[in-house]
Design a protein around this motif. Structure first.
Motif, PDB file in Angstrom:
ATOM      1  N   LEU A  86       0.857  -1.181   0.000  1.00 38.64           N
ATOM      2  CA  LEU A  86       0.000   0.000   0.000  1.00 38.64           C
ATOM      3  C   LEU A  86       0.893   1.230   0.000  1.00 38.64           C
ATOM      4  N   LEU A  87       1.333   1.608  -1.191  1.00 37.81           N
ATOM      5  CA  LEU A  87       2.198   2.783  -1.312  1.00 37.81           C
ATOM      6  C   LEU A  87       1.541   4.015  -0.684  1.00 37.81           C
ATOM      7  N   PRO A  88       2.360   4.894  -0.088  1.00 41.82           N
ATOM      8  CA  PRO A  88       3.814   4.998  -0.187  1.00 41.82           C
ATOM      9  C   PRO A  88       4.598   4.119   0.779  1.00 41.82           C
ATOM     10  N   ARG A  89       3.944   3.168   1.422  1.00 45.87           N
ATOM     11  CA  ARG A  89       4.642   2.234   2.296  1.00 45.87           C
ATOM     12  C   ARG A  89       5.377   1.198   1.446  1.00 45.87           C
ATOM     13  N   TYR A  90       6.613   0.947   1.780  1.00 43.04           N
ATOM     14  CA  TYR A  90       7.441  -0.106   1.166  1.00 43.04           C
ATOM     15  C   TYR A  90       7.741   0.130  -0.311  1.00 43.04           C
ATOM     16  N   ARG A  91       8.260   1.299  -0.634  1.00 40.44           N
ATOM     17  CA  ARG A  91       8.828   1.463  -1.968  1.00 40.44           C
ATOM     18  C   ARG A  91      10.105   0.628  -2.069  1.00 40.44           C
ATOM     19  N   GLY A  92      10.301  -0.030  -3.202  1.00 43.34           N
ATOM     20  CA  GLY A  92      11.531  -0.781  -3.382  1.00 43.34           C
ATOM     21  C   GLY A  92      11.273  -2.202  -3.822  1.00 43.34           C
ATOM     22  N   PRO A  93      12.340  -3.016  -3.929  1.00 43.33           N
ATOM     23  CA  PRO A  93      12.236  -4.330  -4.560  1.00 43.33           C
ATOM     24  C   PRO A  93      11.674  -5.444  -3.687  1.00 43.33           C
ATOM     25  N   SER A  94      11.548  -5.239  -2.357  1.00 44.24           N
ATOM     26  CA  SER A  94      11.175  -6.355  -1.468  1.00 44.24           C
ATOM     27  C   SER A  94      10.036  -6.005  -0.517  1.00 44.24           C
ATOM     28  N   PRO A  95       8.908  -5.536  -1.025  1.00 38.73           N
ATOM     29  CA  PRO A  95       7.845  -5.102  -0.112  1.00 38.73           C
ATOM     30  C   PRO A  95       7.229  -6.229   0.698  1.00 38.73           C
ATOM     31  N   ILE A  96       7.087  -7.416   0.116  1.00 39.65           N
ATOM     32  CA  ILE A  96       6.419  -8.492   0.863  1.00 39.65           C
ATOM     33  C   ILE A  96       7.272  -8.965   2.037  1.00 39.65           C
ATOM     34  N   PRO A  97       8.573  -9.243   1.855  1.00 40.40           N
ATOM     35  CA  PRO A  97       9.366  -9.603   3.040  1.00 40.40           C
ATOM     36  C   PRO A  97       9.334  -8.550   4.145  1.00 40.40           C
ATOM     37  N   ILE A 137      11.652 -14.827  12.386  1.00 42.82           N
ATOM     38  CA  ILE A 137      11.548 -16.253  12.053  1.00 42.82           C
ATOM     39  C   ILE A 137      10.534 -16.459  10.931  1.00 42.82           C
ATOM     40  N   ARG A 138       9.435 -15.726  10.974  1.00 39.51           N
ATOM     41  CA  ARG A 138       8.437 -15.834   9.906  1.00 39.51           C
ATOM     42  C   ARG A 138       9.015 -15.437   8.546  1.00 39.51           C
ATOM     43  N   VAL A 139       9.759 -14.324   8.502  1.00 40.35           N
ATOM     44  CA  VAL A 139      10.290 -13.877   7.216  1.00 40.35           C
ATOM     45  C   VAL A 139      11.432 -14.775   6.753  1.00 40.35           C
ATOM     46  N   PHE A 140      12.188 -15.364   7.692  1.00 47.01           N
ATOM     47  CA  PHE A 140      13.233 -16.313   7.305  1.00 47.01           C
ATOM     48  C   PHE A 140      12.617 -17.489   6.556  1.00 47.01           C
ATOM     49  N   ARG A 141      11.528 -18.024   7.074  1.00 48.22           N
ATOM     50  CA  ARG A 141      10.872 -19.154   6.404  1.00 48.22           C
ATOM     51  C   ARG A 141      10.307 -18.742   5.055  1.00 48.22           C
ATOM     52  N   PHE A 142       9.780 -17.532   4.962  1.00 49.01           N
ATOM     53  CA  PHE A 142       9.270 -17.057   3.669  1.00 49.01           C
ATOM     54  C   PHE A 142      10.391 -16.988   2.642  1.00 49.01           C
ATOM     55  N   LEU A 143      11.547 -16.499   3.051  1.00 51.39           N
ATOM     56  CA  LEU A 143      12.663 -16.320   2.124  1.00 51.39           C
ATOM     57  C   LEU A 143      13.388 -17.623   1.808  1.00 51.39           C
ATOM     58  N   HIS A 144      13.367 -18.577   2.738  1.00 52.15           N
ATOM     59  CA  HIS A 144      14.179 -19.791   2.591  1.00 52.15           C
ATOM     60  C   HIS A 144      13.341 -21.065   2.512  1.00 52.15           C
ATOM     61  N   GLY A 145      12.101 -20.952   2.152  1.00 53.01           N
ATOM     62  CA  GLY A 145      11.266 -22.145   2.017  1.00 53.01           C
ATOM     63  C   GLY A 145      10.898 -22.717   3.367  1.00 53.01           C
TER      64      GLY A 145
END
Length: 281
Positions: free
Chosen positions: A116-127, A230-238
């Motif tokens: 929901l811009l302008p929140r999280y401009r850039g390449p990795s908004p979901i993480p 820990i949640r984002v680690f699992r998202f990024l690393h399966g």
């Protein structure tokens, strides 16, 4: 006002192209050409994952749609010129798109951004949304300008609630479900001459590539921060979890809870965090 638009789509894989392409066709528009970058960095050899995306897209591309594989951003304008598109829709693209390409289509260029811009401009908004404990996944469709993710907003909204354990499949299902209506709304606004609403610069936050420190878990932070890390680690690393030493054993932490559960408990800076699922390292 209604019109059948010839549309170019810039994206990075067959699923993304298919979602935008079928959405456009369902609302009476003509996907004319796909654009893919040949590498993460311009004028470089293709990385293995980019190459896999290209080959998968080639095998899935519908008849009658062209595929452009520029070596760098300077190739985009001359390559697109012959297709005479009315609109360019961007849904993930590895390079900054030059100003002459953004303005070339008759109705300009739209960018689809999963926040929901302008929140999280850039390449990795979901993480970053997961790391910050956001409850929902948002999507914004805005007019593209030379400012990354900074153009006027045409439409935005939530596409679903982020679960405790978030996977790429989860977020993709949300996008598949929620994006078509938002894209239809955005194009309808474009056809009516809507220039969009300028973003509030004082509310901007950024979402760069995940920093290396996300891979190192510390109990010196708040328990909520540790839980979301820990949640984002699992998202990024399966299915993997961060590795820590606990009671003399090295374990992968797969899931934690902020409320009391049976199992190991660790003390964070502001209180206990329960380890509800783990595996040997």
């Amino acid at each position: 006002m209604s019109a059948r638009l010839r549309v170019a789509i810039a994206s990075y894989g067959p699923n993304q192209f298919a979602l935008i392409s079928t959405t456009l066709a369902a609302f009476g528009h003509e996907p004319a050409v796909y654009l893919m970058s040949r590498s993460m960095r311009p004028n470089s050899p293709p990385e293995s994952d980019v190459f896999d995306g290209i080959t998968a897209t080639i095998s899935a591309i519908p008849a009658g749609i062209g595929l452009l594989l520029p070596s760098g951003p300077a190739d985009l304008h001359p390559m697109m010129g012959g297709f005479a598109v009315d609109l360019l829709v961007v849904f993930g693209f590895n390079w900054r798109i030059p100003a002459d390409v953004i303005s070339a289509p008759r109705f300009g260029t739209l960018n689809i951004h999963p926040s929901l811009l302008p929140r999280y401009r850039g390449p990795s908004p979901i993480p970053w949304a997961i790391r910050n404990g956001d409850k929902e996944l948002g999507v914004t469709i805005h007019r593209m300008t030379e400012t990354m993710d900074g153009g006027p907003i045409l439409t935005q909204g939530s596409v679903g609630d982020l679960p405790e354990v978030v996977s790429h499949a989860d977020t993709w299902r949300m996008l598949e479900s929620g994006l078509p209506a938002l894209l239809s709304d955005a194009i309808s606004r474009v056809l009516k001459g809507d220039e969009g609403v300028p973003q509030r610069e004082e509310a901007v936050s950024h979402a760069p590539f995940p920093p290396a420190e996300w891979n190192q878990l510390s109990w010196d932070q708040s328990r909520r921060d540790a839980h979301n890390q820990i949640r984002v680690f699992r998202f990024l690393h399966g299915s993997a979890g961060p590795v820590v030493e606990l009671d003399g054993r090295r374990i992968q932490i797969l899931r934690t809870s902020l409320s009391e559960r049976r199992g190991p408990v660790v003390q964070c800076a502001d209180g206990p965090l329960w380890i509800s699922d783990h595996a040997p390292a």
